[in-house]
Design an enzyme around this catalytic site. Structure first.
Site, PDB file in Angstrom:
ATOM      1  CE1 TYR A 154     -15.335   4.933  45.080  1.00 48.00           C
ATOM      2  CE2 TYR A 154     -15.025   3.567  47.021  1.00 48.00           C
ATOM      3  CZ  TYR A 154     -14.502   4.337  45.986  1.00 48.00           C
ATOM      4  OH  TYR A 154     -13.159   4.491  45.882  1.00 48.00           O
TER       5      TYR A 154
ATOM      6  CD  GLU B  73     -16.145   4.522  40.838  1.00 49.84           C
ATOM      7  OE1 GLU B  73     -14.931   4.650  41.083  1.00 49.84           O
ATOM      8  OE2 GLU B  73     -16.621   3.499  40.333  1.00 49.84           O
TER       9      GLU B  73
ATOM     10  CG  ASP C 132      -9.264  28.831  36.495  1.00 49.18           C
ATOM     11  OD1 ASP C 132     -10.042  29.018  37.446  1.00 49.18           O
ATOM     12  OD2 ASP C 132      -8.197  28.194  36.592  1.00 49.18           O
TER      13      ASP C 132
ATOM     14  CB  THR D 178     -11.525  26.926  43.713  1.00 51.23           C
ATOM     15  OG1 THR D 178     -11.677  28.338  43.919  1.00 51.23           O
ATOM     16  CG2 THR D 178     -10.185  26.648  43.060  1.00 51.23           C
TER      17      THR D 178
ATOM     18  CE  LYS E  97      -8.126  29.301  44.914  1.00 52.65           C
ATOM     19  NZ  LYS E  97      -7.363  29.297  43.645  1.00 52.65           N
TER      20      LYS E  97
ATOM     21  NE  ARG F 248      -8.593  23.580  51.055  1.00 54.86           N
ATOM     22  CZ  ARG F 248      -7.989  24.660  50.550  1.00 54.86           C
ATOM     23  NH1 ARG F 248      -7.342  24.599  49.414  1.00 54.86           N
ATOM     24  NH2 ARG F 248      -8.012  25.788  51.218  1.00 54.86           N
TER      25      ARG F 248
HETATM   26  C1  LIG Z   1      -6.614  28.320  43.005  1.00 58.00           C
HETATM   27  C2  LIG Z   1      -6.655  28.208  41.542  1.00 58.00           C
HETATM   28  C3  LIG Z   1      -6.773  26.956  40.913  1.00 58.00           C
HETATM   29  C4  LIG Z   1      -6.575  25.626  41.600  1.00 58.00           C
HETATM   30  O1  LIG Z   1      -7.285  25.323  42.677  1.00 58.00           O
HETATM   31  P1  LIG Z   1      -6.866  24.086  43.613  1.00 58.00           P
HETATM   32  O2  LIG Z   1      -8.132  23.796  44.310  1.00 58.00           O
HETATM   33  O3  LIG Z   1      -5.761  24.572  44.473  1.00 58.00           O
HETATM   34  O4  LIG Z   1      -6.431  22.956  42.745  1.00 58.00           O
HETATM   35  C5  LIG Z   1      -6.932  26.931  39.538  1.00 58.00           C
HETATM   36  N1  LIG Z   1      -6.942  28.060  38.821  1.00 58.00           N
HETATM   37  C6  LIG Z   1      -6.801  29.272  39.389  1.00 58.00           C
HETATM   38  C7  LIG Z   1      -6.822  30.497  38.524  1.00 58.00           C
HETATM   39  C8  LIG Z   1      -6.635  29.384  40.769  1.00 58.00           C
HETATM   40  O5  LIG Z   1      -6.444  30.583  41.313  1.00 58.00           O
END
Ligand SMILES: *Cc1c(COP(=O)(O)O)cnc(C)c1O
Length: 427
Positions: free
Chosen positions: A64, A66, A210, A236, A239, A245
């Site tokens: 933990y 936090e 994002d 993220t 990707k 992840r």
């Molecule tokens: C994949 C994605 C997310 C979310 O990612 P998760 O890990 O699945 O919650 C947020 N914004 C965009 C633009 C994405 O393509």
């Protein structure tokens, strides 16, 4: 089970799982086989290195922690402080910014932190809806974002299928949003962050970029950076960035950084996933190496090769092609009754993994669709080049033209297993 008497185990090898839980082991092995012998074309997926896997499977999960480095709510966090500092420092270096929060459990959770840091409930947010390529965490009604905030949309230009920046501006002037979101899940073209910032400044709005899909390309300099334009950047890590992840928040603004930290913990999360944070540090380290630039460049070249192959076979690409790692294929010019759902299923039976995706103004519902989203990050990690991508385009067309014929799927799948044998997973 063998274990060294001098060095304690940092994590368990799979052979231990094989001994101790054959049921779980069998399922995980079957998944490894599936990944080894199929073509992964889902644009949001990738194959992490063994080093990233090792960190994820480590004893750091036991703790933990936090709080943040130097200010934890639990004792014994010395090495967790070190590993979180390592991840933060590498993230800042990679993206050329001053502050990083590496604790978000996912991309969606990073956006929870971003909304809470920049907005109050009920505030107006301007974003691209999911059916035009946005993400559910940008304001879909059934998501926290659409539930707690007032969402207004901007759109794609119906002709070019590119972001309609004039519409972004007119919507901003009309609705005076507190935050504008750019960055998408299914948009194949370059994002003009400077243009977004100009619009945001004109109406006194914050800009959230994002970059979940393109962060690996941004890190490698293959897509323009959201800095210095965005007030806050979310992404993220799994990707194109090819890490575990998880999520990540970045900013140059100290006030925003302080709010982000408070909104992630204690605002919306409890204990951080320290094994994942260690794996993020490893992945950021990999992305800082010169080879990663070559990888990201190849990702774009491969996407363009696949897009070109499909276009020459009679498919229509939304916006006419791609600048990044993904493409949206409009299946209708090929055949009126070919749906995204059928295409996804037929391709899977041949060992080609993809996802159906709505195309702009899709007449079919989201569970059917008229499109496919395809991406090159995972195949590029395996070492595929332009020649292989063209072959993949041929196979896709053979399977779709056969309308799911089993003999065709079987024949293509055999060829795919052969090709996969020449491009084993990274070890
Ligand atoms: C994949 C994605 C997310 C979310 O990612 P998760 O890990 O699945 O919650 C947020 N914004 C965009 C633009 C994405 O393509």
């Amino acid at each position: 089970m063998t274990q060294s008497t001098t060095a304690p185990s940092t994590g368990l090898p799979m052979s231990v799982l094989q001994d101790q839980d054959p049921d779980a082991y069998r399922i995980i092995s079957a998944e490894a086989q599936r990944q080894e012998n199929t073509l992964e074309l889902i644009a949001s997926e990738n194959h992490v290195s063994q080093a990233v896997l090792a960190a994820m499977g480590s004893v750091l999960t036991n703790k933990y922690a936090e709080g943040y480095p130097g200010a934890r709510y639990y004792g014994g966090c010395q090495f967790h402080d070190q590993v979180e500092d390592l991840a933060r420092d590498r993230a800042k270096e990679l993206f050329g910014c001053k502050f990083a929060n590496v604790q978000p459990h996912s991309g969606a959770n990073a956006n929870v932190g971003a909304f809470m840091a920049l907005l109050s409930p009920g505030d107006t947010v301007l974003s691209l809806p999911i059916d035009s390529g946005g993400h559910l965490s940008h304001g879909l009604k059934v998501n926290f974002s659409g539930h707690f905030y007032n969402i207004v949309d901007y759109r794609l230009d119906p002709e070019s299928e590119l972001i309609d920046y004039d519409h972004v501006r007119s919507q901003a002037l009309e609705h005076k949003p507190k935050m504008i979101i750019c960055g998408y899940s299914a948009y194949p073209r370059t994002i003009d962050f400077a243009r977004f910032r100009e619009i945001a400044d004109e109406v006194g709005s914050k800009l959230l970029a994002d970059i979940s899909h393109i962060s690996g390309l941004v890190a490698a300099g293959v897509h323009p950076s959201p800095f210095p334009h965005a007030h806050l950047v979310s992404t993220t890590t799994h990707k194109t960035l090819r890490g575990p992840r998880g999520g990540l928040l970045l900013t140059n603004d100290e006030e925003v950084a302080k709010k982000v930290d408070r909104r992630i913990f204690p605002g919306s999360q409890g204990g951080p996933l320290m094994h994942i944070i260690a794996a993020k540090a490893v992945a950021f380290g990999e992305a800082l190496r010169p080879e990663f630039k070559g990888y990201a460049k190849a990702v774009v070249e491969n996407a363009q090769a696949l897009a070109g192959a499909l276009a020459s076979l009679g498919y229509r690409l939304v916006s006419g092609g791609t600048d990044n790692h993904l493409m949206l294929v409009d299946l209708r010019p090929k055949s009126d009754d070919l749906t995204g759902a059928d295409a996804e299923r037929w391709l899977e039976s041949a060992g080609i993994i993809s996802n159906k995706n709505g195309i702009p103004n899709d007449p079919r519902p989201p569970k059917v669709t008229s499109g496919l989203r395809l991406g090159s990050p995972a195949l590029t990690t395996r070492g595929f080049g332009v020649a292989e991508m063209k072959q993949v385009g041929q196979w896709i067309d053979e399977v779709l033209a056969s309308k799911g014929d089993e003999a065709v799927a079987d024949r293509v799948r055999e060829q795919i297993v052969d090709l996969c044998g020449q491009f084993p997973m990274p070890h």
